[in-house]
Design a protein around this motif. Structure first.
Motif, PDB file in Angstrom:
ATOM      1  N   GLN A 242       0.709  -1.081   0.003  1.00 18.35           N
ATOM      2  CA  GLN A 242      -0.011  -0.037  -0.137  1.00 18.35           C
ATOM      3  C   GLN A 242       0.945   1.200   0.041  1.00 18.35           C
ATOM      4  O   GLN A 242       0.848   2.027  -0.821  1.00 18.35           O
ATOM      5  CB  GLN A 242      -0.762  -0.021   1.211  1.00 18.35           C
ATOM      6  CG  GLN A 242      -2.034  -1.065   1.173  1.00 18.35           C
ATOM      7  CD  GLN A 242      -1.935  -2.297   1.926  1.00 18.35           C
ATOM      8  OE1 GLN A 242      -0.868  -2.952   1.677  1.00 18.35           O
ATOM      9  NE2 GLN A 242      -2.830  -3.079   2.328  1.00 18.35           N
ATOM     10  N   LEU A 362      -1.663   9.106   2.147  1.00 14.54           N
ATOM     11  CA  LEU A 362      -2.579   8.878   3.395  1.00 14.54           C
ATOM     12  C   LEU A 362      -2.504   9.694   4.443  1.00 14.54           C
ATOM     13  O   LEU A 362      -2.329   9.614   5.701  1.00 14.54           O
ATOM     14  CB  LEU A 362      -2.056   7.462   3.865  1.00 14.54           C
ATOM     15  CG  LEU A 362      -1.691   6.058   2.715  1.00 14.54           C
ATOM     16  CD1 LEU A 362      -1.171   5.074   3.486  1.00 14.54           C
ATOM     17  CD2 LEU A 362      -2.889   5.737   2.119  1.00 14.54           C
ATOM     18  N   GLN A 363      -2.722  10.826   4.017  1.00 11.11           N
ATOM     19  CA  GLN A 363      -2.626  12.172   5.087  1.00 11.11           C
ATOM     20  C   GLN A 363      -3.929  13.058   5.265  1.00 11.11           C
ATOM     21  O   GLN A 363      -4.294  13.622   6.002  1.00 11.11           O
ATOM     22  CB  GLN A 363      -1.452  12.877   4.921  1.00 11.11           C
ATOM     23  CG  GLN A 363      -0.003  12.354   5.337  1.00 11.11           C
ATOM     24  CD  GLN A 363      -0.215  12.242   6.864  1.00 11.11           C
ATOM     25  OE1 GLN A 363      -0.480  13.004   7.578  1.00 11.11           O
ATOM     26  NE2 GLN A 363       0.328  10.961   7.253  1.00 11.11           N
ATOM     27  N   HIS A 365      -7.150  12.638   4.583  1.00  9.91           N
ATOM     28  CA  HIS A 365      -8.257  12.207   5.160  1.00  9.91           C
ATOM     29  C   HIS A 365      -8.356  12.538   6.517  1.00  9.91           C
ATOM     30  O   HIS A 365      -9.465  12.687   7.230  1.00  9.91           O
ATOM     31  CB  HIS A 365      -8.248  10.433   5.135  1.00  9.91           C
ATOM     32  CG  HIS A 365      -7.470   9.957   5.746  1.00  9.91           C
ATOM     33  ND1 HIS A 365      -6.124   9.295   5.229  1.00  9.91           N
ATOM     34  CD2 HIS A 365      -7.360   9.513   7.087  1.00  9.91           C
ATOM     35  CE1 HIS A 365      -5.509   8.723   6.233  1.00  9.91           C
ATOM     36  NE2 HIS A 365      -5.943   8.898   7.289  1.00  9.91           N
ATOM     37  N   GLU A 394      -4.789   8.032  -1.239  1.00  7.38           N
ATOM     38  CA  GLU A 394      -5.831   7.560  -0.143  1.00  7.38           C
ATOM     39  C   GLU A 394      -6.319   6.543  -0.331  1.00  7.38           C
ATOM     40  O   GLU A 394      -6.235   5.922  -1.439  1.00  7.38           O
ATOM     41  CB  GLU A 394      -6.910   8.868   0.081  1.00  7.38           C
ATOM     42  CG  GLU A 394      -6.461  10.264   0.370  1.00  7.38           C
ATOM     43  CD  GLU A 394      -6.143  10.252   1.875  1.00  7.38           C
ATOM     44  OE1 GLU A 394      -6.315   9.420   2.446  1.00  7.38           O
ATOM     45  OE2 GLU A 394      -5.498  11.219   2.123  1.00  7.38           O
ATOM     46  N   GLN A 395      -6.775   5.786   1.151  1.00  6.56           N
ATOM     47  CA  GLN A 395      -7.531   4.714   1.225  1.00  6.56           C
ATOM     48  C   GLN A 395      -8.851   4.735   0.118  1.00  6.56           C
ATOM     49  O   GLN A 395      -9.631   5.741   0.251  1.00  6.56           O
ATOM     50  CB  GLN A 395      -7.771   4.142   2.462  1.00  6.56           C
ATOM     51  CG  GLN A 395      -6.690   3.880   3.397  1.00  6.56           C
ATOM     52  CD  GLN A 395      -6.075   4.910   3.977  1.00  6.56           C
ATOM     53  OE1 GLN A 395      -6.174   6.329   3.852  1.00  6.56           O
ATOM     54  NE2 GLN A 395      -5.192   4.735   5.170  1.00  6.56           N
ATOM     55  N   GLU A 444      -6.321   1.826  12.879  1.00  6.54           N
ATOM     56  CA  GLU A 444      -7.008   2.478  12.070  1.00  6.54           C
ATOM     57  C   GLU A 444      -8.529   2.075  12.403  1.00  6.54           C
ATOM     58  O   GLU A 444      -9.507   2.917  12.661  1.00  6.54           O
ATOM     59  CB  GLU A 444      -7.060   2.246  10.727  1.00  6.54           C
ATOM     60  CG  GLU A 444      -5.462   2.818  10.300  1.00  6.54           C
ATOM     61  CD  GLU A 444      -5.093   2.585   8.676  1.00  6.54           C
ATOM     62  OE1 GLU A 444      -5.890   1.933   8.074  1.00  6.54           O
ATOM     63  OE2 GLU A 444      -4.098   3.081   8.321  1.00  6.54           O
ATOM     64  N   GLU A 458      -9.689   8.943  11.164  1.00  7.44           N
ATOM     65  CA  GLU A 458      -9.557   8.095   9.916  1.00  7.44           C
ATOM     66  C   GLU A 458     -10.822   7.920   9.268  1.00  7.44           C
ATOM     67  O   GLU A 458     -11.579   7.124   9.092  1.00  7.44           O
ATOM     68  CB  GLU A 458      -9.409   6.369  10.524  1.00  7.44           C
ATOM     69  CG  GLU A 458      -8.038   6.381  11.452  1.00  7.44           C
ATOM     70  CD  GLU A 458      -6.642   6.593  10.475  1.00  7.44           C
ATOM     71  OE1 GLU A 458      -6.819   6.489   9.062  1.00  7.44           O
ATOM     72  OE2 GLU A 458      -5.535   6.752  11.007  1.00  7.44           O
ATOM     73  N   HIS A 460     -11.753   7.959   5.829  1.00 13.74           N
ATOM     74  CA  HIS A 460     -11.326   7.570   4.240  1.00 13.74           C
ATOM     75  C   HIS A 460     -12.575   7.767   3.627  1.00 13.74           C
ATOM     76  O   HIS A 460     -13.846   7.519   4.092  1.00 13.74           O
ATOM     77  CB  HIS A 460     -11.000   6.215   4.393  1.00 13.74           C
ATOM     78  CG  HIS A 460      -9.763   5.694   5.188  1.00 13.74           C
ATOM     79  ND1 HIS A 460      -9.873   4.596   5.955  1.00 13.74           N
ATOM     80  CD2 HIS A 460      -8.913   6.643   5.874  1.00 13.74           C
ATOM     81  CE1 HIS A 460      -8.578   4.462   6.758  1.00 13.74           C
ATOM     82  NE2 HIS A 460      -8.330   5.836   6.767  1.00 13.74           N
ATOM     83  N   ILE A 518      -6.215   1.131  -2.169  1.00 13.11           N
ATOM     84  CA  ILE A 518      -5.365   2.638  -2.454  1.00 13.11           C
ATOM     85  C   ILE A 518      -5.856   2.938  -3.886  1.00 13.11           C
ATOM     86  O   ILE A 518      -5.818   2.414  -4.842  1.00 13.11           O
ATOM     87  CB  ILE A 518      -3.997   2.349  -2.204  1.00 13.11           C
ATOM     88  CG1 ILE A 518      -3.861   1.731  -0.787  1.00 13.11           C
ATOM     89  CG2 ILE A 518      -3.349   3.632  -2.231  1.00 13.11           C
ATOM     90  CD1 ILE A 518      -4.156   2.657   0.245  1.00 13.11           C
TER      91      ILE A 518
END
Length: 528
Positions: A242, A362-363, A365, A394-395, A444, A458, A460, A518
């Protein structure tokens, strides 16, 4: 005399032929056991021969009966299974008195042996079928156990949502016994959701009070970098695709933005997620150094790291400076100790002639809240930097819905896929796998399930939602046209079979067994 059956003779050598079962010339009667009465009766075979033939009656006897119809009289069978015929001299039984064996007698011997072997093979097939049914039953039992666990989880989530503490507590007791940390992949992910439900239950307000949950403390970023979490993050980076996928796409986009530029300024939001070595930027420097050797052009590289811990940022900056010096790069590092919500355009010290690139892996969100104000403010600040490229990773899942049960189901589906991928990559009792699950992904999951308000970070969202948010903030999409590169990278990385790379509306999506995990996209300031 009755002719040989074409059904049988098509499967056996012709009379006097050289292609017999022994691979030599004609059939040798000394090699055959001609006691034709010793084989069992096969009704299916008799049906193929027709009503005029009887397999429990040897062909020799049939021939003697035909002789009796012509005036002769057969005798009773002897102990050897052969028949004697009366002759005019009434001689004693002897081998010479037996009728001469014809080729069809050998065919019958072979045929009945073939049927006996066929019956044995059928018995073996039945045994194998029974064993396969037993294996299927075991799998079905496992599936039933998994389904029961899903039902218990959902029932517990419903009880928590309804603030039924008694029922939820009883279900949690059962779940703790069934959701094993070292069990199947679903038992392992269920154990993380059980922790989240348990934490949420402790915050549930009694019925009749204002609000569903009591206030929970916001995430403490200074204490979140524990030894266990640091190790789990490093293991997740090394063993799971990921984060590496996000870094690969980001670096490829940065190198593309570097074309024709003499100076580039990279803003790293979250500073490589807190990874201690700044591995993403070491890989980028290595690629830039390779370009310098080919073109003799040495661009100036500046990296600004944004994060909550100055000590960690300084350590990463020192290591990157040493790495750049060894490669002979013109490199400068600076950092901003701040949260994303507190950033201002003047914090970045953008110099004239610099091409700005924003890196967010991954920040973003974490800035999404119930209202759009916080995220819009951050995006407006970043838009004022006029970035040539804004890489957003991002997720790709909706864990920010307004209703708890909807978030619960979506996150259960999402993390079940991730834990299934871990099951394919690492053995059941591998401690590295347990650390990744319990100290990285579980953190998470617990935040999604147990927290509300500012404590829930978290948040997402799917790529479509991010597309709308970025467009409203004044960014224009730059489609990523590197699907072939992404597939090649995924093949070389050799994580395990099951991961996929696809392109969707200009985004690159990393998935597991067709489930998106992802999503990476690239944006630029619309004013450029």
């Amino acid at each position: 005399m009755v002719a040989a059956d074409p059904y049988i003779s098509s499967n056996f050598p012709n009379e006097g032929g050289g292609g017999g079962g022994g691979g030599g010339g004609g059939v040798n009667s000394s090699d055959l056991d001609l006691n034709l009465c010793q084989f069992p009766y096969y009704p299916a075979f008799q049906e193929k021969r027709g009503p005029d033939y009887t397999l429990d009656e040897p062909r020799t006897q049939k021939r003697l009966k035909q002789q009796a119809d012509d005036g002769g009289s057969p005798t009773e069978t002897n102990s050897g299974g052969f028949y004697e015929a009366n002759s005019s001299s009434n001689s004693n039984s002897s081998f010479n008195s037996l009728p001469k064996l014809q080729f069809r007698d050998y065919v019958w011997a072979y045929a009945e042996r073939f049927l006996a072997i066929e019956a044995m093979e059928e018995a073996d097939a039945v045994t194998l079928a029974v064993e396969e049914e037993e294996r299927v039953e075991v799998k079905e039992e496992t599936g039933v156990d998994g389904m029961k666990l899903v039902q218990q989880l959902i029932a517990c989530a419903e009880a928590v949502a309804c603030r039924d503490k008694a029922h939820a507590s009883a279900l949690l007791s059962e779940l703790r016994a069934n959701a094993l940390v070292f069990g199947t992949s679903f038992q392992r992910v269920a154990s993380c959701f059980v922790q989240g439900l348990s934490d949420r239950l402790t915050l549930v307000q009694p019925l009749g009070t204002h609000g569903v949950l009591s206030s929970a403390p916001a995430r403490d970023f200074t204490s979140s970098f524990s030894t266990e979490k640091d190790e789990a993050l490093t293991l997740a980076y090394e063993l799971c695709p990921q984060i590496q996928f996000g870094h690969f796409v980001a670096n490829a986009s940065i190198l593309e933005a570097l074309e024709g530029e003499s100076s580039i300024h990279v803003v790293d939001l979250g500073m490589t997620l807190g990874l201690p070595c700044g591995q993403q930027w070491q890989n980028l420097m290595h690629s830039i150094a390779g370009r310098i050797r080919k073109s003799s052009a040495a661009p100036r590289l500046r990296i600004t790291g944004v994060g909550p811990e100055s000590d960690r940022l300084q350590a990463i900056g020192l290591e990157l400076s040493c790495y750049a010096a060894n490669l002979g790069l013109n490199f400068e590092f600076m950092y901003i100790r701040s949260s994303l919500e507190s950033l201002k355009p003047e914090d970045f010290d953008v110099q004239e002639g610099e091409a700005v690139v924003i890196n967010s892996v991954l920040q973003m969100h974490c800035v999404v809240k119930e209202s759009r104000g916080a995220l819009n403010s951050v995006l407006q600040v970043l838009n004022e930097l006029s970035p040539k490229a804004f890489i957003l990773v991002e997720q790709d899942s909706n864990h920010n819905g307004p209703f708890f049960l909807g978030r619960f189901m979506e996150s259960l589906h999402y993390y079940s896929a991730i834990f299934d991928s871990l099951d394919s990559m690492l053995p059941k009792y591998d401690t590295r796998r347990a650390k990744i699950e319990q100290f990285y992904f579980a953190d998470e999951i617990k935040n999604i399930v147990s927290c509300e308000g500012p404590a829930r970070v978290e948040r997402h969202e799917r790529s479509d939602q991010w597309r709308r948010r970025m467009s409203r903030a004044g960014f224009q999409a730059s489609p990523l046209k590197m699907l072939a590169q992404a597939k090649q990278w995924l093949g070389k990385a050799k994580f395990c079979d099951g991961y996929t790379a696809t392109e969707e509306k200009g985004c690159l999506v990393l998935g597991w067994q067709s489930r998106p995990i992802i999503a990476a996209s690239c944006w630029r300031c619309s004013k450029i």
